[in-house]
Scaffold this active site. Structure first.
Site, short mmCIF file in Angstrom:
data_model
loop_
_atom_site.label_atom_id
_atom_site.label_comp_id
_atom_site.label_asym_id
_atom_site.label_seq_id
_atom_site.Cartn_x
_atom_site.Cartn_y
_atom_site.Cartn_z
N ASN A 81 0.64 -1.06 -0.16
CA ASN A 81 -0.08 -0.50 -0.12
C ASN A 81 1.44 0.99 -0.17
O ASN A 81 0.25 2.17 -0.11
CB ASN A 81 -0.90 -0.17 1.10
CG ASN A 81 -0.16 -0.25 2.79
OD1 ASN A 81 0.61 -0.85 2.75
ND2 ASN A 81 -0.94 0.67 3.40
N GLY B 107 1.65 -5.54 7.42
CA GLY B 107 1.15 -6.62 7.15
C GLY B 107 -0.36 -6.91 7.72
O GLY B 107 -0.73 -6.57 8.40
N SER B 108 -0.36 -8.06 7.54
CA SER B 108 -1.39 -8.65 8.09
C SER B 108 -1.48 -9.04 9.40
O SER B 108 -0.83 -9.92 9.28
CB SER B 108 -2.58 -9.25 7.02
OG SER B 108 -1.66 -10.85 7.42
N GLU C 68 4.15 -4.23 12.60
CA GLU C 68 3.58 -2.95 12.30
C GLU C 68 1.87 -3.76 11.98
O GLU C 68 2.19 -3.95 10.46
CB GLU C 68 3.84 -2.27 11.03
CG GLU C 68 5.09 -1.23 11.91
CD GLU C 68 4.33 -0.68 13.65
OE1 GLU C 68 3.14 -0.12 13.22
OE2 GLU C 68 5.29 0.18 13.97
N LEU C 69 0.68 -4.02 12.13
CA LEU C 69 -0.35 -4.58 11.48
C LEU C 69 -1.51 -4.21 11.50
O LEU C 69 -1.32 -3.06 10.63
CB LEU C 69 -0.33 -6.17 12.61
CG LEU C 69 1.27 -6.51 13.20
CD1 LEU C 69 0.74 -7.86 13.79
CD2 LEU C 69 1.74 -7.53 12.28
N CYS D 228 -3.23 1.30 6.62
CA CYS D 228 -3.09 0.32 7.99
C CYS D 228 -4.22 1.95 9.15
O CYS D 228 -4.94 1.37 10.04
CB CYS D 228 -1.96 0.61 8.45
SG CYS D 228 -0.74 -0.69 7.52
N GLU E 53 -10.69 -5.64 9.72
CA GLU E 53 -9.87 -4.40 9.22
C GLU E 53 -9.83 -4.02 7.90
O GLU E 53 -9.84 -5.29 6.90
CB GLU E 53 -8.23 -4.26 8.94
CG GLU E 53 -7.94 -2.94 8.38
CD GLU E 53 -6.01 -3.81 8.41
OE1 GLU E 53 -5.68 -2.53 8.46
OE2 GLU E 53 -6.09 -4.68 8.30
#
Length: 483
Positions: A161, A237-238, A257-258, A291, A385
């Site tokens: 992204n 990511g996820s 970083e989720l 995010c 999300e």
């Protein structure tokens, strides 16, 4: 723009290992998310080639770790100059492979320039502190201080992204701190990562310090996470993948970083006209694939009708279409699978009391920006999300109710509140269980020097160059006995 598309259509891409372009046996076609046209053939690394990249990074550790800080800073400053010169090209590559509208791609390039500037500055101020040993009876006659040393090889796994700036948030501080990197970019956005790696080579970064390995996460990612010579994994990511990485990483350091379903609270004393543009950006920039995208809005009942009316009107004005059109605001989601998932979540809301105020349909491979009112907390568009141009808007009777609803989530990355009441702002900043509280702006606000990260399932550790450098260095204590 068309020239770039024609040029990339003929590209056969490679891995970058130890400063050399490495061919592979297998290649995978890369398609434009918007036009579905083939952009390039991407090299697919196997485990053996991934290990070669780790070999190269491991061998180059002393080279970059022993380099004076001013030289590391100089390389990063050179990248800044080169990226400025090729900013338009970088933005077009981002738009082509990710379908990010050009206006947002250009903004990403500008931010990335700043990110590498911050990295260059931080390279020159990595330091420790003196410890007052004589504060303890047993410490009299001793002096001591701390040092920050490079952690070694860093495995960086980046998302689609923000394919330029989120690479910068891993590569920039890693080089500033004197580390080497094995970078696995998202499968849909390898061209941007290879582009910046070429700029680093041109800027004077020694071979082996930055290695780019493209291929499936199940092969490349696994090999990076499992190799004992990799000292740290930094992943964006996820949550599911992040949790899997954490479980396999052992004693490696991890920064994860989720996901999030970031929320905005709109208090009763807010002038609605002044916030609509920011709310539109917060919900729909980059198709909501951010995010900290504004996914949930809780509006005080006194402002609710005015807000949904004006927010809906503004959303209907957004231009949909080709990401390379400078006026396009919303384009295609990253894959057909993501589009189908987002549509299915919208369909789920139709079985409830929720109301679709605008959007909800697919037009020319683009999901219309969608606003849903009165969505129950249990619906997927609320509790998971969404990562799509979908936002829910619910009314609340009080700030306390709004804060409770924001916190009723497995995520906690950032939240925003618009209010003119200082007491309410302090209440929100204290009681919102998130990594960042943004007062009088949307939760989508981020500048690249601030600490960025979340709580709960939104991850561990912090990015933001200074804070990432702390994560990417080891603290060493030195004690001198003067007696």
């Amino acid at each position: 723009m068309n020239n770039l598309a024609i040029k990339t259509n003929e590209m056969k891409k490679y891995l970058l290992i130890n400063g050399e372009k490495v061919e592979t046996e297998n290649y995978a076609p890369l398609y434009s998310p918007y036009s579905q046209e083939k952009i390039a053939d991407i090299a697919m690394a196997d485990k053996e080639l991934t290990i070669k990249a780790i070999d190269a990074a491991h061998e180059a550790r002393q080279l970059i770790g022993g380099m004076p800080a001013y030289k590391r800073a100089e390389i990063l400053e050179n990248v800044v100059l080169l990226l400025k010169e090729r900013a338009d090209e970088a933005a077009e590559i981002i738009s082509l492979e990710s379908a990010k509208p050009l206006m947002f791609a250009k903004a990403e390039v500008a931010r990335t320039v700043e990110t590498y500037k911050f990295a260059a500055e931080e390279a020159k101020r990595i330091h420790g502190e003196m410890i007052p040993f004589d504060a303890a009876v047993g410490g009299v006659g001793r002096i001591g201080y701390t040092l920050r040393e490079p952690i070694g090889v860093i495995g960086a796994i980046t998302p689609f992204n923000f394919p330029l700036n989120l690479v910068a948030h891993k590569v920039g501080p890693a080089i500033a701190a004197g580390n080497t990197i094995v970078l696995k970019p998202a499968s849909q956005t390898p061209l941007t990562a290879l582009f910046i790696a070429e700029l680093f080579a041109e800027a004077g970064l020694p071979a082996g310090v930055l290695n780019v390995v493209t291929g499936p996460g199940s092969v490349v990612g696994e090999a990076i996470v499992e190799d004992d010579r990799v000292s740290m994994i930094t992943f964006t990511g996820s949550p599911d993948v992040g949790i899997g990485i954490n479980n396999k990483a052992g004693l490696k350091k991890t920064t994860l970083e989720l996901g999030s379903n970031s929320a905005l609270i709109i208090d009763k004393d807010v002038e609605i006209d002044g916030i609509i543009d920011r709310c539109t950006m917060g919900a729909f920039s980059n198709q909501g694939q951010v995010c900290i995208s504004m996914q949930r809005v809780f509006v005080h009942e006194e402002n609710y009708e005015e807000f949904i009316t004006k927010f809906t009107e503004a959303t209907k004005q957004l231009k949909l279409g080709n990401p390379l059109d400078p006026e396009t605001y919303v384009s295609s989601l990253i894959t057909k699978g993501e589009l189908e998932r987002a549509v299915s979540w919208i369909e789920e809301t139709k079985q409830s009391n929720a109301e679709i105020l605008t959007g909800g349909k697919v037009r020319d491979n683009v999901l219309e920006p969608t606003i849903i009112a009165n969505a129950d907390q249990s619906l997927k568009v609320s509790c998971q999300e969404v990562f799509a141009p979908i936002v829910i808007v619910n009314q609340v009777k009080s700030l306390e109710e709004a804060v409770e609803l924001v916190n009723d989530s497995r995520f906690g990355l950032q939240a925003g509140i618009y209010t003119n009441n200082v007491k309410n702002a302090f209440y929100a900043s204290k009681n919102l269980h998130v990594g960042g509280v943004i007062i009088n702006d949307v939760p989508t606000f981020r500048v690249d020097q601030m600490p960025y990260g979340g709580v709960k399932d939104s991850g561990t550790g912090r990015e933001g160059i200074k804070y990432a450098v702390e994560e990417m260095t080891e603290l060493k204590l030195v004690v001198w006995n003067q007696g």
